[in-house]
Design a protein around this motif. Structure first.
Motif, PDB file in Angstrom:
ATOM      1  N   PRO A   1      34.272  40.342  49.281  1.00 18.20           N
ATOM      2  CA  PRO A   1      34.878  41.662  49.054  1.00 18.20           C
ATOM      3  C   PRO A   1      36.390  41.611  48.845  1.00 18.20           C
ATOM      4  O   PRO A   1      36.916  42.362  48.022  1.00 18.20           O
ATOM      5  CB  PRO A   1      34.523  42.446  50.325  1.00 18.20           C
ATOM      6  N   GLU A   2      37.075  40.744  49.555  1.00 17.44           N
ATOM      7  CA  GLU A   2      38.538  40.672  49.424  1.00 17.44           C
ATOM      8  C   GLU A   2      38.932  40.129  48.055  1.00 17.44           C
ATOM      9  O   GLU A   2      39.871  40.633  47.425  1.00 17.44           O
ATOM     10  CB  GLU A   2      39.127  39.811  50.538  1.00 17.44           C
ATOM     11  N   GLN A   3      38.231  39.110  47.579  1.00 17.50           N
ATOM     12  CA  GLN A   3      38.530  38.567  46.258  1.00 17.50           C
ATOM     13  C   GLN A   3      38.220  39.577  45.162  1.00 17.50           C
ATOM     14  O   GLN A   3      38.991  39.726  44.202  1.00 17.50           O
ATOM     15  CB  GLN A   3      37.746  37.274  46.026  1.00 17.50           C
ATOM     16  N   VAL A   4      37.098  40.264  45.307  1.00 17.05           N
ATOM     17  CA  VAL A   4      36.736  41.275  44.303  1.00 17.05           C
ATOM     18  C   VAL A   4      37.732  42.421  44.316  1.00 17.05           C
ATOM     19  O   VAL A   4      38.158  42.901  43.256  1.00 17.05           O
ATOM     20  CB  VAL A   4      35.300  41.784  44.534  1.00 17.05           C
ATOM     21  N   GLN A   5      38.135  42.855  45.504  1.00 13.75           N
ATOM     22  CA  GLN A   5      39.114  43.942  45.584  1.00 13.75           C
ATOM     23  C   GLN A   5      40.422  43.550  44.909  1.00 13.75           C
ATOM     24  O   GLN A   5      41.026  44.346  44.183  1.00 13.75           O
ATOM     25  CB  GLN A   5      39.380  44.318  47.038  1.00 13.75           C
TER      26      GLN A   5
ATOM     27  N   LEU B   1      41.079  51.534  33.790  1.00 15.08           N
ATOM     28  CA  LEU B   1      39.864  50.730  33.911  1.00 15.08           C
ATOM     29  C   LEU B   1      38.671  51.628  33.609  1.00 15.08           C
ATOM     30  O   LEU B   1      38.445  52.630  34.301  1.00 15.08           O
ATOM     31  CB  LEU B   1      39.758  50.156  35.331  1.00 15.08           C
ATOM     32  N   ARG B   2      37.909  51.280  32.579  1.00 17.65           N
ATOM     33  CA  ARG B   2      36.791  52.119  32.135  1.00 17.65           C
ATOM     34  C   ARG B   2      35.446  51.396  32.136  1.00 17.65           C
ATOM     35  O   ARG B   2      34.405  52.051  32.203  1.00 17.65           O
ATOM     36  CB  ARG B   2      37.036  52.632  30.708  1.00 17.65           C
ATOM     37  N   THR B   3      35.459  50.072  32.029  1.00 20.19           N
ATOM     38  CA  THR B   3      34.217  49.341  31.806  1.00 20.19           C
ATOM     39  C   THR B   3      34.066  48.193  32.788  1.00 20.19           C
ATOM     40  O   THR B   3      35.010  47.447  33.031  1.00 20.19           O
ATOM     41  CB  THR B   3      34.183  48.774  30.367  1.00 20.19           C
ATOM     42  N   VAL B   4      32.864  48.048  33.335  1.00 20.97           N
ATOM     43  CA  VAL B   4      32.513  46.908  34.180  1.00 20.97           C
ATOM     44  C   VAL B   4      31.176  46.365  33.702  1.00 20.97           C
ATOM     45  O   VAL B   4      30.218  47.123  33.529  1.00 20.97           O
ATOM     46  CB  VAL B   4      32.400  47.317  35.666  1.00 20.97           C
ATOM     47  N   VAL B   5      31.118  45.055  33.478  1.00 15.91           N
ATOM     48  CA  VAL B   5      29.862  44.410  33.095  1.00 15.91           C
ATOM     49  C   VAL B   5      29.615  43.263  34.071  1.00 15.91           C
ATOM     50  O   VAL B   5      30.396  42.312  34.136  1.00 15.91           O
ATOM     51  CB  VAL B   5      29.898  43.876  31.652  1.00 15.91           C
ATOM     52  N   ASN B   6      28.540  43.362  34.829  1.00 16.95           N
ATOM     53  CA  ASN B   6      28.193  42.341  35.812  1.00 16.95           C
ATOM     54  C   ASN B   6      27.232  41.329  35.212  1.00 16.95           C
ATOM     55  O   ASN B   6      26.053  41.631  35.006  1.00 16.95           O
ATOM     56  CB  ASN B   6      27.563  43.003  37.039  1.00 16.95           C
TER      57      ASN B   6
ATOM     58  N   ILE C   1      23.708  41.313  45.780  1.00 16.74           N
ATOM     59  CA  ILE C   1      24.829  41.790  46.601  1.00 16.74           C
ATOM     60  C   ILE C   1      26.142  41.663  45.837  1.00 16.74           C
ATOM     61  O   ILE C   1      26.999  42.548  45.908  1.00 16.74           O
ATOM     62  CB  ILE C   1      24.871  41.033  47.942  1.00 16.74           C
ATOM     63  N   GLY C   2      26.309  40.590  45.071  1.00 12.13           N
ATOM     64  CA  GLY C   2      27.513  40.451  44.249  1.00 12.13           C
ATOM     65  C   GLY C   2      27.641  41.572  43.233  1.00 12.13           C
ATOM     66  O   GLY C   2      28.722  42.124  43.029  1.00 12.13           O
ATOM     67  N   THR C   3      26.517  41.914  42.605  1.00 17.01           N
ATOM     68  CA  THR C   3      26.521  43.027  41.646  1.00 17.01           C
ATOM     69  C   THR C   3      26.897  44.331  42.328  1.00 17.01           C
ATOM     70  O   THR C   3      27.708  45.112  41.812  1.00 17.01           O
ATOM     71  CB  THR C   3      25.126  43.145  40.988  1.00 17.01           C
ATOM     72  N   PHE C   4      26.317  44.586  43.495  1.00 23.09           N
ATOM     73  CA  PHE C   4      26.624  45.808  44.239  1.00 23.09           C
ATOM     74  C   PHE C   4      28.083  45.825  44.688  1.00 23.09           C
ATOM     75  O   PHE C   4      28.761  46.869  44.605  1.00 23.09           O
ATOM     76  CB  PHE C   4      25.705  45.919  45.452  1.00 23.09           C
ATOM     77  N   ASN C   5      28.585  44.695  45.137  1.00 22.68           N
ATOM     78  CA  ASN C   5      29.972  44.595  45.604  1.00 22.68           C
ATOM     79  C   ASN C   5      30.956  44.954  44.495  1.00 22.68           C
ATOM     80  O   ASN C   5      31.861  45.787  44.679  1.00 22.68           O
ATOM     81  CB  ASN C   5      30.223  43.166  46.102  1.00 22.68           C
ATOM     82  N   VAL C   6      30.773  44.348  43.323  1.00 21.97           N
ATOM     83  CA  VAL C   6      31.670  44.628  42.191  1.00 21.97           C
ATOM     84  C   VAL C   6      31.516  46.068  41.721  1.00 21.97           C
ATOM     85  O   VAL C   6      32.503  46.760  41.447  1.00 21.97           O
ATOM     86  CB  VAL C   6      31.413  43.639  41.040  1.00 21.97           C
ATOM     87  N   THR C   7      30.276  46.528  41.618  1.00 23.18           N
ATOM     88  CA  THR C   7      30.029  47.905  41.184  1.00 23.18           C
ATOM     89  C   THR C   7      30.741  48.898  42.091  1.00 23.18           C
ATOM     90  O   THR C   7      31.413  49.825  41.629  1.00 23.18           O
ATOM     91  CB  THR C   7      28.521  48.198  41.174  1.00 23.18           C
ATOM     92  N   THR C   8      30.607  48.717  43.393  1.00 14.73           N
ATOM     93  CA  THR C   8      31.182  49.645  44.359  1.00 14.73           C
ATOM     94  C   THR C   8      32.702  49.683  44.300  1.00 14.73           C
ATOM     95  O   THR C   8      33.313  50.761  44.200  1.00 14.73           O
ATOM     96  CB  THR C   8      30.731  49.268  45.781  1.00 14.73           C
TER      97      THR C   8
END
Length: 252
Positions: free
Chosen positions: A60-64, A77-82, A113-120
């Motif tokens: 979570p800290e790295q993603v944040q 920031l408009r787009t996220v692709v996991n 969980i990685g997908t959910f973490n980045v999405t959130t």
């Protein structure tokens, strides 16, 4: 939604599906932040418009930190692709014994969980941007797999993790509707990515022969094209789209 003068995050963005997607988004004028691990980033071709950010999607800290970097790029920031994911194979029971629980946990941790973490965390940043037409702020596109529906022998962990991504799609779209964020998922079939690089030509030919039409492996750029289509189609939301040439996987 237009991509020019916006920021985009692509996980697994240094190679394969993510690499092709990052390149396609940058080609449309987005400032792309490609999140990946150190080794694929070191091997990636440097392309204008893409900034590589070493990130473990399960941290979570790295993603944040990566999201903060993208959100602070001077454009919204408009787009996220996991696209980040792993796919080791193991049977639940085999001559070697039972499926390693830590391996199962690792696959779910990265793929789901990685997908959910980045999405959130990315959705929180997107939700702070100024809305566009129809109060839209952005889109999240996740990557499942046809294994979510047709998991083969040895794919218990992978199929379970990707099935989780499919299950996440609709509630995530509903949760994020109030923030003006669409959520979509692509379920690719057999795509010619680095994961297949070690497979012999006879095996590749056999895989291609099983696809009804077109009778070939998919290409990463075809996945990237679909991403562009989904970003640009503002009424598509809460949908899972198979990209598989009508393939339905056999047990093995």
């Amino acid at each position: 939604m237009e991509l020019s003068q916006t920021a985009a995050i692509v996980t697994g963005g240094a190679s394969g599906l993510g690499g092709a997607t990052a390149t396609a988004l940058a080609g449309k004028g987005a400032r792309v932040f490609a999140l990946d691990l150190a080794e694929p980033i070191a091997a990636a071709e440097r392309i204008d418009g893409i900034t590589y950010v070493e990130t473990d999607v399960t941290d979570p800290e790295q993603v944040q930190a990566a999201v903060d970097t993208a959100a602070g790029a001077g454009v919204p920031l408009r787009t996220v692709v996991n696209c980040a994911g792993i796919g080791p194979s193991a049977r639940i029971l085999s001559k070697k014994g039972t499926h390693d629980l830590d391996l199962f946990r690792k696959v779910v941790e990265v793929n789901l969980i990685g997908t959910f973490n980045v999405t959130t965390l990315a959705a929180e940043a997107i939700g702070k941007t100024e809305p566009l037409t129809d109060e839209q702020r952005g889109v999240v596109i996740n990557t499942a797999s046809i294994a979510a529906y047709d998991g083969q022998i040895g794919q218990a962990a992978y199929a379970a993790s990707k099935g989780g991504v499919v299950g996440l799609n609709l509630p995530a779209a509903r949760d994020l509707a109030s923030a003006g964020i669409r959520v979509l998922t692509i379920a690719p079939g057999i795509i010619d990515t680095p994961m297949l690089a070690t497979v012999g030509e006879d095996v590749r030919a056999g895989l291609a022969a099983g696809v009804p039409f077109p009778k070939r492996l998919g290409r990463p750029d075809e996945y990237a094209q679909l991403v562009l289509d989904l970003v640009g189609h503002d009424y598509l939301n809460g949908e899972v789209i198979r990209l598989d040439g009508s393939l339905r996987m056999a047990p093995r």
